[in-house]
Write a protein that holds these residues in place. Structure first.
Motif, PDB file in Angstrom:
ATOM      1  N   GLY A 165      34.137  -1.134  -0.207  1.00  0.00           N
ATOM      2  CA  GLY A 165      34.486  -2.088   0.848  1.00  0.00           C
ATOM      3  C   GLY A 165      33.491  -2.092   1.986  1.00  0.00           C
ATOM      4  N   PHE A 166      33.138  -0.906   2.483  1.00  0.00           N
ATOM      5  CA  PHE A 166      32.200  -0.783   3.599  1.00  0.00           C
ATOM      6  C   PHE A 166      30.822  -1.295   3.188  1.00  0.00           C
ATOM      7  N   GLY A 167      30.423  -0.969   1.964  1.00  0.00           N
ATOM      8  CA  GLY A 167      29.127  -1.415   1.480  1.00  0.00           C
ATOM      9  C   GLY A 167      29.042  -2.925   1.341  1.00  0.00           C
ATOM     10  N   SER A 168      30.116  -3.543   0.861  1.00  0.00           N
ATOM     11  CA  SER A 168      30.108  -4.987   0.604  1.00  0.00           C
ATOM     12  C   SER A 168      30.303  -5.816   1.875  1.00  0.00           C
ATOM     13  N   PHE A 169      31.215  -5.377   2.741  1.00  0.00           N
ATOM     14  CA  PHE A 169      31.621  -6.213   3.870  1.00  0.00           C
ATOM     15  C   PHE A 169      30.985  -5.830   5.201  1.00  0.00           C
ATOM     16  N   PHE A 170      30.352  -4.650   5.273  1.00  0.00           N
ATOM     17  CA  PHE A 170      29.685  -4.292   6.525  1.00  0.00           C
ATOM     18  C   PHE A 170      28.206  -3.976   6.314  1.00  0.00           C
ATOM     19  N   ILE A 171      27.900  -3.042   5.417  1.00  0.00           N
ATOM     20  CA  ILE A 171      26.515  -2.626   5.248  1.00  0.00           C
ATOM     21  C   ILE A 171      25.636  -3.750   4.708  1.00  0.00           C
ATOM     22  N   THR A 172      26.097  -4.483   3.714  1.00  0.00           N
ATOM     23  CA  THR A 172      25.273  -5.544   3.128  1.00  0.00           C
ATOM     24  C   THR A 172      24.898  -6.626   4.137  1.00  0.00           C
ATOM     25  N   PRO A 173      25.847  -7.159   4.942  1.00  0.00           N
ATOM     26  CA  PRO A 173      25.423  -8.123   5.975  1.00  0.00           C
ATOM     27  C   PRO A 173      24.408  -7.534   6.954  1.00  0.00           C
ATOM     28  N   GLN A 174      24.594  -6.270   7.309  1.00  0.00           N
ATOM     29  CA  GLN A 174      23.656  -5.650   8.237  1.00  0.00           C
ATOM     30  C   GLN A 174      22.277  -5.471   7.601  1.00  0.00           C
ATOM     31  N   LEU A 175      22.241  -5.111   6.329  1.00  0.00           N
ATOM     32  CA  LEU A 175      20.961  -4.914   5.651  1.00  0.00           C
ATOM     33  C   LEU A 175      20.176  -6.210   5.510  1.00  0.00           C
ATOM     34  N   SER A 176      20.880  -7.346   5.442  1.00  0.00           N
ATOM     35  CA  SER A 176      20.166  -8.621   5.357  1.00  0.00           C
ATOM     36  C   SER A 176      19.318  -8.853   6.599  1.00  0.00           C
ATOM     37  N   HIS A 177      19.760  -8.320   7.732  1.00  0.00           N
ATOM     38  CA  HIS A 177      18.975  -8.416   8.969  1.00  0.00           C
ATOM     39  C   HIS A 177      17.867  -7.366   8.984  1.00  0.00           C
ATOM     40  N   PHE A 178      18.138  -6.187   8.432  1.00  0.00           N
ATOM     41  CA  PHE A 178      17.128  -5.132   8.386  1.00  0.00           C
ATOM     42  C   PHE A 178      15.904  -5.579   7.598  1.00  0.00           C
TER      43      PHE A 178
END
Length: 315
Positions: free
Chosen positions: A111-124
Motif C-alpha cells: 500500500g505504501f509503495g503504491s499510493f505514497f512512494i511511487t507518486p513521490q518517486l515520479s518527482h524524484f
C-alpha cells in the motif's frame, strides 16, 4: 602454493558477476535474464569459476536449483565486498555527473509503495533523470541479503545483519466506510455497535507480519466476510460500500468516498522502517534517494497520521 597461484592467474574476475547473480536468484535461468545473456553462458561462467578456484561452489538440482556449498558461501561475502568496492571506486574517480547516475531498486510494503512512494518517486526521477529507480510494492518481505532491493521500507526493523536502519515515520490506521454503507446499515455510535457489522480484513494465516492483524487486535471476535492478502484489494472492496475496513490513512484518506468511523476510538499507530546494506549506504545515488524519501515523508506527516487528505511533493 603453486596451485593457488595458478588458480588466481586463471581467474576471470567477470565470472564473479555471474556467481553473484546465481547465488542471489538460485537459478541460472533467472540470473541469465537479469544479466541479459542465455542460460548456457551463465552455466559456462560458473563452471569456469569453479575450475579456476578448484572447488565446487554450488550444489545443483532440479528441485532446489543452485544451492551454495560451504565454499560458495564463503566466497559470497568476498564477492559482495568486491562489488561494493567497485561501485564506490567508480563514484570516487568519476565526475559528479556520473556519480548522480545509475540504478536503484527499492522494496516497499504494497500500500505504501503504491499510493505514497511511487507518486513521490515520479518527482524524484524528474529531478535526477540519470538515476533509474525500480519500485517493488509487494505484500511480503523483501530480502536485502539476496539483493532483491537496495533500499527497503518495511513494517519491522531488521533484527540483525550488516544494515543501516532508521525509523522512517509513524502512520495511522482508522476504520473506514462509504456513506452508502453507513446509510444502509445500523448506526455506529460506539465501538459496541460494531458487533452488528461485517468487515474486510487480512487472511490471518497468510499475513506476512503480525503487525497486519489489526482487526483481531482492535475488535476481537469481529466477523470478516471478505479477506485478502492485499491491502489494495481491501481498499477497493471497501469502496463498494458493502463492509467496513481498517485501512492506512495515507491510502483511504485520498479517496473522498471513504469516511472515518469512530476515529477517536478506532485508530492505530504503526511505524515504517527504512534500511539498506552498510556497503551501499555511501553510494551517492543511494544517499540521494534515502534523503529524499525521509524529506517527503516528513513533509507528509499530516497525511500519514490522518490529519489531512492531500499529498505534498518536495520543491
Amino acid at each position: 602454493m603453486q596451485k593457488n597461484i595458478t588458480s588466481l592467474s586463471a581467474l576471470n574476475w567477470d565470472d564473479l558477476k555471474f556467481f553473484l547473480e546465481v547465488a542471489r536468484t538460485r537459478k541460472a535461468s533467472s540470473a541469465a535474464k537479469r544479466l541479459a545473456v542465455d542460460y548456457t553462458t551463465v552455466s559456462r561462467r560458473i563452471n569456469s569459476l569453479e575450475a579456476a578456484l578448484g572447488t565446487l561452489l554450488f550444489e545443483k538440482s532440479r528441485t532446489n536449483g543452485f544451492t551454495l556449498t560451504n565454499e560458495g558461501q564463503r566466497l559470497l561475502g568476498y564477492a559482495e565486498s568486491i562489488e561494493s568496492t567497485l561501485h564506490m571506486a567508480c563514484e570516487q574517480v568519476s565526475g559528479s555527473g556520473v556519480a548522480l547516475s545509475g540504478h536503484v531498486r527499492m522494496g516497499c510494503t504494497e500500500g505504501f509503495g503504491s499510493f505514497f512512494i511511487t507518486p513521490q518517486l515520479s518527482h524524484f526521477v524528474d529531478t535526477y533523470p540519470a538515476i533509474s529507480v525500480d519500485i517493488l510494492p509487494l505484500p511480503h518481505f523483501i530480502s536485502l541479503s539476496k539483493r532483491e532491493a537496495d533500499i527497503v521500507i518495511a513494517l519491522e526493523r531488521p533484527e540483525h545483519g550488516p544494515y543501516v536502519c532508521c525509523k522512517l515515520c509513524d502512520y495511522r490506521l482508522q476504520l473506514y466506510a462509504t456513506q452508502e454503507y453507513l446509510d444502509q446499515h445500523p448506526p455506529i455510535r460506539r465501538a459496541a455497535d460494531l458487533s452488528e457489522h461485517t468487515f474486510i480484513s487480512y487472511v490471518d494465516d497468510l499475513a506476512f507480519s503480525s503487525e497486519l492483524l489489526y482487526l483481531a487486535n482492535v475488535l476481537p471476535g469481529a466477523s470478516a466476510n471478505l479477506r485478502s492478502t492485499s491491502v489494495i484489494a481491501q481498499f477497493v472492496a471497501a469502496q463498494q460500500g458493502r463492509s467496513l475496513a481498517i485501512l492506512p490513512c495515507f491510502l483511504a484518506a485520498q479517496d473522498p468516498r471513504l469516511l472515518p468511523v469512530l476515529p477517536d476510538e478506532i485508530n492505530l499507530t504503526r511505524q515504517f522502517w527504512m534500511y539498506c546494506r552498510e556497503d551501499l549506504r555511501k553510494l551517492k545515488r543511494i544517499t540521494l534517494l534515502w534523503d529524499y524519501i525521509r524529506e517527503v515523508t516528513e513533509l507528509n506527516a499530516p497525511l500519514l497520521l490522518g490529519e489531512t487528505r492531500g499529498m505534498k511533493f518536495s520543491g
